[in-house]
Design an enzyme around this catalytic site. Structure first.
Site, mmCIF file in Angstrom:
data_model
loop_
_atom_site.group_PDB
_atom_site.id
_atom_site.type_symbol
_atom_site.label_atom_id
_atom_site.label_comp_id
_atom_site.label_asym_id
_atom_site.label_seq_id
_atom_site.Cartn_x
_atom_site.Cartn_y
_atom_site.Cartn_z
ATOM 1 N N ARG A 102 -58.884 -44.541 154.194
ATOM 2 C CA ARG A 102 -58.340 -43.183 154.395
ATOM 3 C C ARG A 102 -56.828 -43.282 154.257
ATOM 4 O O ARG A 102 -56.185 -44.003 155.023
ATOM 5 C CB ARG A 102 -58.716 -42.646 155.780
ATOM 6 C CG ARG A 102 -57.924 -41.413 156.165
ATOM 7 C CD ARG A 102 -58.437 -40.737 157.408
ATOM 8 N NE ARG A 102 -59.689 -40.060 157.130
ATOM 9 C CZ ARG A 102 -60.235 -39.137 157.921
ATOM 10 N NH1 ARG A 102 -59.628 -38.787 159.042
ATOM 11 N NH2 ARG A 102 -61.380 -38.574 157.600
ATOM 12 N N HIS A 129 -61.857 -35.285 149.775
ATOM 13 C CA HIS A 129 -62.631 -35.869 150.894
ATOM 14 C C HIS A 129 -64.095 -35.952 150.431
ATOM 15 O O HIS A 129 -64.973 -35.266 150.961
ATOM 16 C CB HIS A 129 -62.477 -34.989 152.135
ATOM 17 C CG HIS A 129 -62.883 -35.652 153.415
ATOM 18 N ND1 HIS A 129 -63.328 -36.957 153.490
ATOM 19 C CD2 HIS A 129 -62.904 -35.182 154.697
ATOM 20 C CE1 HIS A 129 -63.601 -37.257 154.744
ATOM 21 N NE2 HIS A 129 -63.355 -36.213 155.490
ATOM 22 N N GLN A 132 -67.205 -36.494 152.802
ATOM 23 C CA GLN A 132 -67.551 -35.304 153.581
ATOM 24 C C GLN A 132 -68.473 -34.393 152.771
ATOM 25 O O GLN A 132 -69.432 -33.827 153.295
ATOM 26 C CB GLN A 132 -66.279 -34.548 153.969
ATOM 27 C CG GLN A 132 -66.534 -33.301 154.778
ATOM 28 C CD GLN A 132 -67.041 -33.603 156.176
ATOM 29 O OE1 GLN A 132 -66.431 -34.386 156.882
ATOM 30 N NE2 GLN A 132 -68.141 -32.989 156.569
ATOM 31 N N ASP A 225 -61.821 -24.984 156.661
ATOM 32 C CA ASP A 225 -61.229 -26.230 157.160
ATOM 33 C C ASP A 225 -59.947 -25.845 157.897
ATOM 34 O O ASP A 225 -59.476 -24.704 157.772
ATOM 35 C CB ASP A 225 -60.924 -27.155 155.961
ATOM 36 C CG ASP A 225 -60.336 -28.502 156.377
ATOM 37 O OD1 ASP A 225 -60.538 -28.921 157.537
ATOM 38 O OD2 ASP A 225 -59.668 -29.136 155.531
ATOM 39 N N CYS A 265 -65.873 -29.204 158.294
ATOM 40 C CA CYS A 265 -65.902 -30.674 158.342
ATOM 41 C C CYS A 265 -65.510 -31.215 159.705
ATOM 42 O O CYS A 265 -65.846 -32.355 160.035
ATOM 43 C CB CYS A 265 -64.997 -31.256 157.258
ATOM 44 S SG CYS A 265 -63.239 -30.929 157.492
ATOM 45 N N ARG A 293 -72.773 -37.420 157.892
ATOM 46 C CA ARG A 293 -71.759 -38.382 157.433
ATOM 47 C C ARG A 293 -72.351 -39.790 157.472
ATOM 48 O O ARG A 293 -72.140 -40.590 156.555
ATOM 49 C CB ARG A 293 -70.504 -38.312 158.316
ATOM 50 C CG ARG A 293 -69.696 -37.034 158.215
ATOM 51 C CD ARG A 293 -69.050 -36.859 156.858
ATOM 52 N NE ARG A 293 -68.163 -37.961 156.526
ATOM 53 C CZ ARG A 293 -66.887 -38.083 156.904
ATOM 54 N NH1 ARG A 293 -66.334 -37.127 157.631
ATOM 55 N NH2 ARG A 293 -66.153 -39.119 156.527
HETATM 56 N N1 NVA Z 1 -57.968 -31.112 155.557
HETATM 57 C C1 NVA Z 1 -58.112 -31.922 156.743
HETATM 58 C C2 NVA Z 1 -59.470 -32.561 156.792
HETATM 59 C C3 NVA Z 1 -59.733 -33.364 158.046
HETATM 60 C C4 NVA Z 1 -61.058 -34.041 158.039
HETATM 61 C C5 NVA Z 1 -57.012 -32.975 156.772
HETATM 62 O O1 NVA Z 1 -56.731 -33.579 155.740
HETATM 63 O O2 NVA Z 1 -56.428 -33.186 157.829
HETATM 64 N N1 CP Z 2 -64.401 -34.628 159.037
HETATM 65 C C1 CP Z 2 -63.697 -35.762 159.235
HETATM 66 O O1 CP Z 2 -63.398 -36.514 158.320
HETATM 67 O O2 CP Z 2 -63.369 -36.003 160.529
HETATM 68 P P1 CP Z 2 -62.409 -37.151 161.071
HETATM 69 O O3 CP Z 2 -61.005 -36.808 160.631
HETATM 70 O O4 CP Z 2 -62.574 -37.123 162.562
HETATM 71 O O5 CP Z 2 -62.835 -38.458 160.473
#
Ligand code: NVA
Ligand code: CP
Length: 327
Positions: A102, A129, A132, A225, A265, A293
């Site tokens: 990540r 993502h 997801q 989101d 998500c 997931r």
């Molecule tokens: N768009 C959000 C998704 C979190 C799972 C982020 O990147 O923070």
């Molecule tokens: N949806 C998701 O990726 O959650 P986290 O940021 O908690 O991993």
């Protein structure tokens, strides 16, 4: 054999996406039958941003595949600041069987994949993502039975990683994807073009609009989101005002199909991008989505190892049978 990676939603062909979702359904019903990481082999999971679901589901999933997860939290390794991505990849792939990461820049993931002989998986970047979306599509298919031809409306920050992934993965699944957000916060031309090209192959459709009602009209699935993604915290006040017209509320849901399912998500901010009433209501499938997931990523990991010629024969046979049959 070429190593397969999963860096963006379009790294799976439409047919491969169906196979991975079939495998995910089968592995959900048979959680410990496929164990390509037995040994145990180690899978490295790097986080440059925080996480709950991704961290837990990869840790649990790698263990359930017979392996040992090595979780590296933000700031704990030399990666990216004291050592190049290429050198990190060269060291890692002599010791681990999978790399999950990540991070911020998509280009970093691409560099990691370029220098890695083991599969690299995008666990969220600024752009996409895709893990997801595997879970989301599995959840929608479980509830509605099919994906192709179904309409999916996404409202809110339409320029973020989730919007891009809904666009690409939805088009890949042959869905009618409608993305709505304010001017200046819509998907890039590049991503829209890629989605349109894939939709032309699958019979899907792509609509980008500033009108939330146009996106919601009769939609089979409604998604949103956070309005403030990780790394955008300084813009919070401005963003809370900017996306106000794109909230998923009971009023918004009245425009969607009566049977519509609601996706998020998580983490969610009740009262901002979605009301508590909708998030916790009967149409919400967010907990199934979160559970998936685990199943979808297990399927993805097993499938990438098989496709890369890096799995044992029993795994390969079981994966081939399950991906063709599904449940
Ligand atoms: N768009 C959000 C998704 C979190 C799972 C982020 O990147 O923070
Ligand atoms: N949806 C998701 O990726 O959650 P986290 O940021 O908690 O991993």
């Amino acid at each position: 054999m070429t190593t397969r990676h999963f860096l963006s939603d379009l790294d799976l062909s439409p047919e491969e996406l169906t196979r991975v979702l079939n495998l995910a359904d089968w592995m959900k019903a048979n959680p410990y039958a496929i164990a390509p990481l037995q040994g145990p082999q180690t899978a490295a999971v790097f986080f440059d941003k925080t996480s709950t679901r991704t961290r837990i589901s990869f840790a649990a999933g790698i263990a359930a595949l017979g392996g040992s997860p090595l979780i590296i939290s933000p700031g704990e390794s030399q990666l990216g600041h004291k050592e190049s991505i290429a050198d990190t990849a060269r060291v890692l792939d002599r010791q681990v069987s999978l790399i999950v990461w990540r991070t911020y820049e998509q280009a970093g993931l691409e560099e990691m994949a370029q220098f890695s002989s083991v599969p690299v998986i995008n666990a969220l970047s600024d752009d996409y993502h895709p893990c997801q979306l595997l879970a989301d599509l599995q959840a929608v298919r479980e509830k509605l039975g099919t994906l192709a031809g179904r309409s999916l409306a996404y409202l809110g920050d339409a320029a973020n990683n989730m919007a891009n992934s809904y666009l690409l993965a939805g088009a890949n699944a042959g869905m009618d994807v409608r993305i709505a957000g304010p001017q200046g916060h819509l998907p890039s031309r590049e991503v829209v073009r890629a989605a349109e090209e894939r939709a032309a192959q699958t019979g899907g459709r792509v609509t980008i609009t500033t009108d939330p009602a146009e996106a919601l009209q009769g939609a089979d699935a409604v998604a949103t989101d956070t309005w403030v993604s990780m790394g955008q915290e300084d813009e919070k006040a401005q963003r809370m005002r900017l996306f106000g017209d794109y909230q998923i509320s009971a009023g918004a849901m009245a425009l969607a199909a009566r049977h519509a399912v609601v996706l998020h998500c998580l983490p969610a901010y009740r009262g901002a991008e979605i009301t508590a009433e909708v998030l916790d209501g009967e149409q919400s499938i967010i907990w199934d989505e979160a559970e998936n997931r685990l199943h979808a990523q297990k399927a993805l990991m097993a499938w990438l190892l098989v496709e890369s010629g890096q799995a044992d024969q029993t795994t390969e046979r079981l994966v081939r049978e399950a991906e063709a049959a599904g449940l």
